[in-house]
Motif scaffolding. Structure first.
Motif, PDB file in Angstrom:
ATOM      1  N   UNK A 190       8.153  13.275 -18.525  1.00 39.76           N
ATOM      2  CA  UNK A 190       7.621  14.614 -18.314  1.00 39.76           C
ATOM      3  C   UNK A 190       6.954  15.140 -19.576  1.00 39.76           C
ATOM      4  N   UNK A 191       7.566  14.865 -20.727  1.00 45.61           N
ATOM      5  CA  UNK A 191       7.021  15.346 -21.985  1.00 45.61           C
ATOM      6  C   UNK A 191       5.689  14.698 -22.316  1.00 45.61           C
ATOM      7  N   UNK A 195       0.840  -1.200   0.000  1.00 45.79           N
ATOM      8  CA  UNK A 195       0.000   0.000   0.000  1.00 45.79           C
ATOM      9  C   UNK A 195       0.877   1.252   0.000  1.00 45.79           C
ATOM     10  N   UNK A 196       1.916   1.260   0.831  1.00 40.97           N
ATOM     11  CA  UNK A 196       2.825   2.410   0.877  1.00 40.97           C
ATOM     12  C   UNK A 196       3.561   2.558  -0.452  1.00 40.97           C
ATOM     13  N   UNK A 197       4.035   1.430  -1.003  1.00 44.82           N
ATOM     14  CA  UNK A 197       4.764   1.476  -2.272  1.00 44.82           C
ATOM     15  C   UNK A 197       3.883   2.030  -3.391  1.00 44.82           C
ATOM     16  N   UNK A 198       2.634   1.588  -3.462  1.00 45.10           N
ATOM     17  CA  UNK A 198       1.720   2.088  -4.486  1.00 45.10           C
ATOM     18  C   UNK A 198       1.431   3.573  -4.283  1.00 45.10           C
ATOM     19  N   UNK A 199       1.339   3.999  -3.022  1.00 40.60           N
ATOM     20  CA  UNK A 199       1.099   5.415  -2.732  1.00 40.60           C
ATOM     21  C   UNK A 199       2.289   6.261  -3.179  1.00 40.60           C
ATOM     22  N   UNK A 204       2.881  12.730  -9.983  1.00 41.73           N
ATOM     23  CA  UNK A 204       2.378  14.100  -9.935  1.00 41.73           C
ATOM     24  C   UNK A 204       3.317  15.077  -9.236  1.00 41.73           C
ATOM     25  N   UNK A 205       4.255  14.575  -8.439  1.00 46.67           N
ATOM     26  CA  UNK A 205       5.133  15.457  -7.670  1.00 46.67           C
ATOM     27  C   UNK A 205       6.581  15.295  -8.132  1.00 46.67           C
ATOM     28  N   UNK A 230      -1.955  10.974 -18.955  1.00 45.53           N
ATOM     29  CA  UNK A 230      -2.564  11.090 -17.633  1.00 45.53           C
ATOM     30  C   UNK A 230      -3.841  10.262 -17.539  1.00 45.53           C
ATOM     31  N   UNK A 231      -4.662  10.358 -18.559  1.00 45.24           N
ATOM     32  CA  UNK A 231      -5.906   9.590 -18.539  1.00 45.24           C
ATOM     33  C   UNK A 231      -5.629   8.101 -18.582  1.00 45.24           C
ATOM     34  N   UNK A 232      -4.603   7.731 -19.359  1.00 46.51           N
ATOM     35  CA  UNK A 232      -4.259   6.312 -19.459  1.00 46.51           C
ATOM     36  C   UNK A 232      -3.814   5.769 -18.109  1.00 46.51           C
TER      37      UNK A 232
END
Length: 238
Positions: free
Chosen positions: A156-157, A68-72, A79-80, A163-165
């Protein structure tokens, strides 16, 4: 593709995997993570087999907490910026370590001694989460899942395009991270089994009364140390 890229990254990956195994061995040694509960179940039923049956769901619940932590962490990496994620993880470790220093005696209490395999799994998941077991390995997960500079630029490009995928398909774990969690869990399971066997067969419960070690305080100190090291490392890499 230059051969030296592999030789440069292999020691780093091996070091992270070995550290994951070392953390797993410590978790197996800590009675609060499960072997003492398994031993109690075996003594209650007067069956050595009950101890071994209990250890597997305990290890599975622990691994689930780490996943759970790894997926988070992997989701956050989408995104960060890496630096923000590394510093944030380190600060969380230090904050949680300080919390555990003053609240080391608090543990989840929701199961009795009559439990099934599912109860043991969820109990172990709660214990590992409450102790910050997954949070402890978050800096290692970041180091093992960090992309190369070329891959980072490429990602990044294409981030907005895919994002939707990603949202539809979910976040997949890096193979090194998956291997690290597996090795961590196996090391924990091996140490738990050894300690439970030694206490059950050789030492007896009297050893717990005369030679008890406060692993919770040691764990709190370890969280602070790892958090401080991770914070210094992330600041230097900026």
């Amino acid at each position: 593709m230059l051969p030296q890229i592999l030789t440069a990254t292999l020691p780093e990956c091996c070091g992270a995997l070995l550290t994951m195994m070392a953390f797993g061995a410590y978790h197996g040694l800590n009675p609060g993570m499960g072997w003492l509960f398994a031993l109690s179940l075996g003594l209650q039923s007067q069956s050595e087999r009950a101890i071994w049956r209990s250890l597997f769901p305990i290890a599975a619940g622990h691994a689930l907490s780490l996943l759970v932590v790894a997926m988070t962490v992997m989701a956050g990496a989408q995104f960060l910026p890496a630096a923000v994620l590394e510093i944030g993880t380190a600060v969380l470790l230090i904050g949680f370590g300080l919390y555990k220093v003053f609240n080391y005696y608090r543990h989840p209490r929701w199961v009795g001694m009559q439990v099934g395999m599912r109860d043991l799994t969820w109990w172990s998941f709660l214990m590992a989460s409450a102790h910050g077991a997954g949070l402890m390995i978050a800096p290692l997960i970041l180091s093992m899942s960090a992309p190369s500079a070329e891959m980072h630029i490429h990602h990044t490009a294409l981030a907005s395009e895919h994002a939707a995928h990603h949202a539809g398909m979910g976040i997949s774990l890096n193979p090194d991270v998956t291997l690290g969690i597996l090795l961590h869990t196996l090391a924990m399971l091996a140490v738990m089994a050894l300690v439970a066997w030694l206490v059950y067969k050789k030492l007896g419960l009297r050893i717990l009364r005369s030679h008890w070690i406060n692993f919770d305080l040691i764990w709190a100190a370890a969280l602070l140390v790892v958090g401080a090291i991770a914070l210094l490392g992330s600041i230097r890499s900026i």
